[in-house]
Design an enzyme around this catalytic site. Sequence first.
Site, PDB file in Angstrom:
ATOM      1  N   ASN A 138       0.696  -0.984  -0.176  1.00 28.14           N
ATOM      2  CA  ASN A 138       0.549   0.073  -0.006  1.00 28.14           C
ATOM      3  C   ASN A 138       0.760   0.925  -0.102  1.00 28.14           C
ATOM      4  OD1 ASN A 138      -2.637  -1.660   0.336  1.00 28.14           O
ATOM      5  ND2 ASN A 138      -1.675  -1.682   3.054  1.00 28.14           N
ATOM      6  N   LYS A 160       2.397  -7.841  11.475  1.00 28.33           N
ATOM      7  CA  LYS A 160       3.502  -7.909  11.605  1.00 28.33           C
ATOM      8  C   LYS A 160       3.473  -7.910  13.649  1.00 28.33           C
ATOM      9  CE  LYS A 160       4.488  -5.823   8.359  1.00 28.33           C
ATOM     10  NZ  LYS A 160       3.594  -5.935   7.198  1.00 28.33           N
ATOM     11  N   GLN A 171      -1.867   4.801  14.875  1.00 30.96           N
ATOM     12  CA  GLN A 171      -2.111   3.157  14.331  1.00 30.96           C
ATOM     13  C   GLN A 171      -3.054   2.255  14.486  1.00 30.96           C
ATOM     14  OE1 GLN A 171      -0.038   1.904  12.029  1.00 30.96           O
ATOM     15  NE2 GLN A 171      -0.810  -0.486  12.155  1.00 30.96           N
ATOM     16  N   ASP A 197     -59.543  52.921  20.891  1.00 30.25           N
ATOM     17  CA  ASP A 197     -59.468  52.831  19.667  1.00 30.25           C
ATOM     18  C   ASP A 197     -58.461  51.391  19.307  1.00 30.25           C
ATOM     19  OD1 ASP A 197     -56.310  52.879  20.687  1.00 30.25           O
ATOM     20  OD2 ASP A 197     -56.010  54.275  19.249  1.00 30.25           O
ATOM     21  N   TYR A 214     -34.839  67.070   0.836  1.00 38.11           N
ATOM     22  CA  TYR A 214     -34.384  66.821  -0.245  1.00 38.11           C
ATOM     23  C   TYR A 214     -34.682  67.109  -0.567  1.00 38.11           C
ATOM     24  CZ  TYR A 214     -30.433  67.180   3.950  1.00 38.11           C
ATOM     25  OH  TYR A 214     -29.650  67.913   4.538  1.00 38.11           O
TER      26      TYR A 214
END
Length: 1462
Positions: A138, A156, A365, A527, A761
């Site tokens: 691998n 192993k 691991q 009201d 404005y």
Amino acid sequence: MEKRPLQTSNAANIPSKTIEEMYQKKTQLEHILLRPDTYVGSIEKHTQNLWVYENDEMVHRAVSYVPGLYKIFDEILVNAADNKQRDPSMDSLKVTIDPEANTVSVYNNGDGVPVEIHQEEKVYVPELIFGHLLTSSNYDDNVKKTTGGRNGYGAKLTNIFSTEFIIETADGRRLKKYKQVFSNNMGTKCEPVITKCKASENWTKVTFKPDLEKFKMAYLEEDVVALMKKRVLDMAGCFGKTVKVELNGTLIRFKSFRDYADLFLKCAEKSKPMPLPRIHAKVGDRWEICISLSDGQFQQVSFVNSIATIKGGTHVDYITNQITTYIMNKVNKKKKDANVKAHTVKNHLWVFVNSLIDNPAFDSQTKETLTTRQASFGSKCDVPESMLKDVEKSGIVDTLLSWADFKQSKDLKKTDGTKTQRLRGCKAEDANEAGGRNSEKCTLILTEGDSAKALAMAGLSVVGRDHYGVFPLRGKLLNVREASSKQIMDNEEIQNIKKILGLQQNKEYTNVKSLRYGHLMIMADQDHDGSHIKGLLINFIHSFWPSLLKVPSFLVEFTTPVIRASHPNKTITSFYSMPEYEAWKERLGNSATSWKIKYYKGLGTSTPQEGREYFSDLGRHRKDFIWDDELDGNAIELAFSKKKAEGRKIWMRNFEPGTCRDHEAKLINYKDFVNKELILFSRADLFGSFKKKLYKEIKVAQFIGYVSEHSAYHHGEQSLASTIIGMAQDFVGSNNINLLKPNGQFGTCNLGGKDHASARYIYTELSPVTRCLFHEHDDKLLEYLNEDGKSIEPNWYMPIIPLVLVNGSEGIGTGWSSYIPNYNPREIIANVRRLLNGEELVPMDPWYKGFRGTIEKSAKEGGYIVNGTVTEIDEQTFRITELPIRKWTQDYKQFLESITDGAPNVKDPLIEDFRQNGDDAIVDIEIKMKPEKIATILQEGLFKKFKLTSTISTSNMHLFDAEGNKKFDTPEQILEEFFPLRLDYYEKSKEYILGNLNRLLLILDNKVRFILGVVNGEIIVSNRKKAELLIELKEKGFTPMPRKGKSTKPQVAGANDDDSEEQEDAEPETASQSVSVEGATWGDYDDLLSLPIGTLTLESVQKLLDEKTEKEKEYEILSGTPTTSLWLKDLDEFEKKLDELDLKYAEDDRKRASQGSKKANGFASKPAKKPPQPRKNTKKAKSVEPENDNSSMEIENAVEAAKPAEVAKPKGRAAPKKNIQKEPEDDIQSLQERLAAYNIESSGEKSQAMESEEVQQKAAGKKQNNKRGGAKKKSSTIVLESDSDNEVNDVDDDDDDFEEVQQKAAPVKKGGRKPAAQNAKKAPAKAPAKAPAAPKKRSVGTKQSAGQKLLTDMLQPAEGTGTSPEKKVRKMRESPFNKKSGSILGRAAAAKDISPIADCSAGSASNTPLSEDEVVEIAPQPARARPQRANRTQMKYALSESESEEDSDEDAELSDFEEDDD
């Protein structure tokens, strides 16, 4: 080694070592045995709650095991699983665990290990990979593998930690069987035994005896064996039915990963009342998922390439995040205050994941946690939508909502009140006995604001402070039923109420003994807002303490009158509702006029003395709320709960106008309050525009004040400003027809109108098209609302087409949300015509004025897809020239920045750069894409990737029709609903106009007979008593025409004079004025008896007879005209106005295109794109301002009359055609009438001559303006248009009265120009033939305004003008130059900033004939670089015969430079 006493154990305190003893080198084998935790994990015994397999089931219990021992077993098992990835034909896995013999064996079929000598290492391959460290297949990371092995340790490690390790394999390809035995922790190995085998034999078997001493164990303990068995079941679950897995000779039957997950869920269900959900999905070949629910703590069971990742990792996060995000959004959408986070959702999930990952990486691991990034997985796993929906339905949403409620309740408990006698830190006037022994007798008065508090405090002087406290509410209380816990926690009002009353969260109250007050009194205005406040307070109590509402007399209301009527005899009558008052007034009839009426808008209207009167009769004003049954609670929820939205819609639809509760009743149940008071609701800018006769611009801030005053608007100036500005906006995506003109910065498509200037404005005025939409004749027919006894705006308007379809609608109301897109007004007009002609309607699609993208129907019913516009310039560059509707340019720019390379926090940029070439109205964006992203973008779709598409839905069209709320499915349904109602109003309008004409005919007949009677001596008026004169008029058959009483209708445009407010305040008629004889009153003949003496002539009789004949003809025409024809005429007129608007918009676009600056260089090498084309117009029309005439037919005639006058064509080039617009005024008098009013002789010949001169001067001025060269100077003439005599000065100081007329400049060296009559002879008017307009030399948009020319002329010397004094004439009214706000210099400066709309709408000159009394000319002067004060131009006027020389000089010497600047 001996240590020194009482010393640390560092190297200095230990007897010295040799160098060799201190620094050692170990072999790798020795290192593994010495430091096993680095490789296999801890070799110490651990106790942990884990899942184990025993007695044929999964059990979750405390397990005592050694992780290192478990790991060496797992390494061999994963090796066998890896063979499945290398050889898919593998279909058998057999595991034998013999605790007594301390032996474990793992067998798998499929391709075995090659039985062949490795040419480099010179050993057999099986020995190499099982007996030599750091060997693996691998190591090539360029090859993507989905195996568990990675680092070259694996088997192993099992060999090293075993007393015996046997490897057996059959290689069918090489016909060899291999067997080798290792012992003594891989320290000793036997020679391999190689025998022959069949070609069909392919298998591998590993048998080992763990070195229990290394793990501090004497035998394989039960817990360890149970873990190993569970691990074998893991393999069976991962493989499913593809591999037969046997444990100790027993086949484990799993068909899928779901069956494996089921083992865990069955165990968990034993403690559950209900079965857990099992939601399974397989995504591709690499992912298999199963989801269930957990008890408040996240659980996961996951595998990566058959490795059990007991701590999860990135693969689990990848799946879990998709689910949590989806569920989180659903929960928060369902309950906005839930505030559920993703981690909270995760804590309620149990996730099972089986995955295959390319070249997986782990944290160690031991391989407990996957660390590979998602991008490197080698595959994608998008959780299917069906699975997400199943998870949503699994009950997790309800669980999370319950959790959110619990958390909120827990947080709210922190704000609980307590029963204490002393209250601190609260703005409340506390009762002296509150919180004490007599707290049950105490009443807390909650008032609507501080003004109401003052009234209550005045009342406390009557009832005392011992048992009454007061707390003012600031505005409306929060709707706690739909508020978040944070909102409730942060709401100061709610926290104060809890403290003052001593309320504790969610406590069940059967009495009020534990509270600081025994009663809660609501004192609000009478009201709709007051009712809403009462409702919100009831909702607050019902949400948290529903039991309190069942306690008798806990919640009470304090009512005050809305109207008080007082009689001169000191009698006072109070009314608590308008229906009650109306019934009383109807009973009294005419005698009600002797009563003085006072309206009480709010509690602040009442005086302190009245407050004391209220509290003196507390029983009259106090009403107790009572709880009858659960229907009361249902009614409260119906009004305030979001869950009851559909029921609330039905509730609102069933409302009948006029409904109100009985204010005389002493007890109020909650359902009556909700259904008869709370349901009442109420709606004023257009009304103000009509009433103001807003044909001249007015500052928005001033208009806001006018609307507030005349429509009784109570919701704040900012809301009103937003509405007025919204009505005037005309950018793409706003209004298809803006009812007001945007004279100033009213917002653009850059920010969707949010970039408008302040109301201080900007100016506005009524758009010319508005009065075509809302006809004046309808004003008197509408139903007007009443506020404080004053009639205000209509309940609704009646336009000639439904405006809601033209400009769309979007919003949220009580019970409904609504969205209606914009539609094309021309399509609406066409459909109205079809309805009038009895034809079928044509379906309409959404349409937005100026939008250049596409709107297409989608597959969804009632749905549309809106696309912007994008074009390809080259392979890498695209140009966007339109965005989807309501996607604003600035927002889109921010989106582009988020995907641009180099921008901060951009993870995956799509484009290199972009440039904006557009302006305030045009979208033009160039995008340069990253080359490597082009293929991906084009594959996924350019519109989708760049968000150039959106959707429109017509499935939520809720509107108030004439009767109330209604849902519509199509725009055609809205039109069909509108049509009969509008047609009915045309019938009413026709009847109203005919009635007015009939009345006018009677008045004219009376006047003719009366004047003839006076002239002939048959009626003597002078020196007679009124009573005798009244009797004579009645005997002679004069029809009484009573004066119309003061109307309660509002003063709308054209309906009444502007001084109506003064009329309302006028003194009532005196006794002498109100003479009455035999039923006739002086006012019945007011039209006759108030005639001026000057009208009692034969000429007046003839004029009246002519007018009568004209009105009779008008009456006959109108009475014979069908109602539908009236509507069609109005539609024609409206369409003409639309044509004019389209022509104006096209001209604006043309000007923008011609005035636009050169665009910046784009990314592409191709030529720059042409400017956007003007909007397409269906028809050209001339711009005509609206007239205030009295009928549809008169309006049509006015349009013809308003066309530009025929221009005498001078020699040479023709002058360009010019649209001359007319300022709209009411009842404009003819020239002869105005001259007659001033007693000035005028003949038709003179008027004709002056008109001809004016036309010739305009034509000559245009011709000279088109010539280039500076030898001749331009001159300007100011026309001051006369206002109607009865016009009230507007706020804008008649700034719009000034218009410019071009005139040919006279030569400087010659004398004055010839009189107008002579000029007229030289240039007679020509026949009305259309001459082609000569093109102008100067560019579009550079035309000087009137103000600019005036300023230029004013700065020239006064000498040597060469202008004839005969042409300097003064207008017959007060000089406008004395007005501070109307200085010519100020107007000239302001004219530089005239908006395009204002510029287009203002004509150059009036098209009516101008007399000498109306023209003022300022002579042209030689230019000076810097004019001095002494040489400034003086205004000189010709005097009329009635004015003095002194007055003229005084006016003429007033220079504009001496005016104050506004």
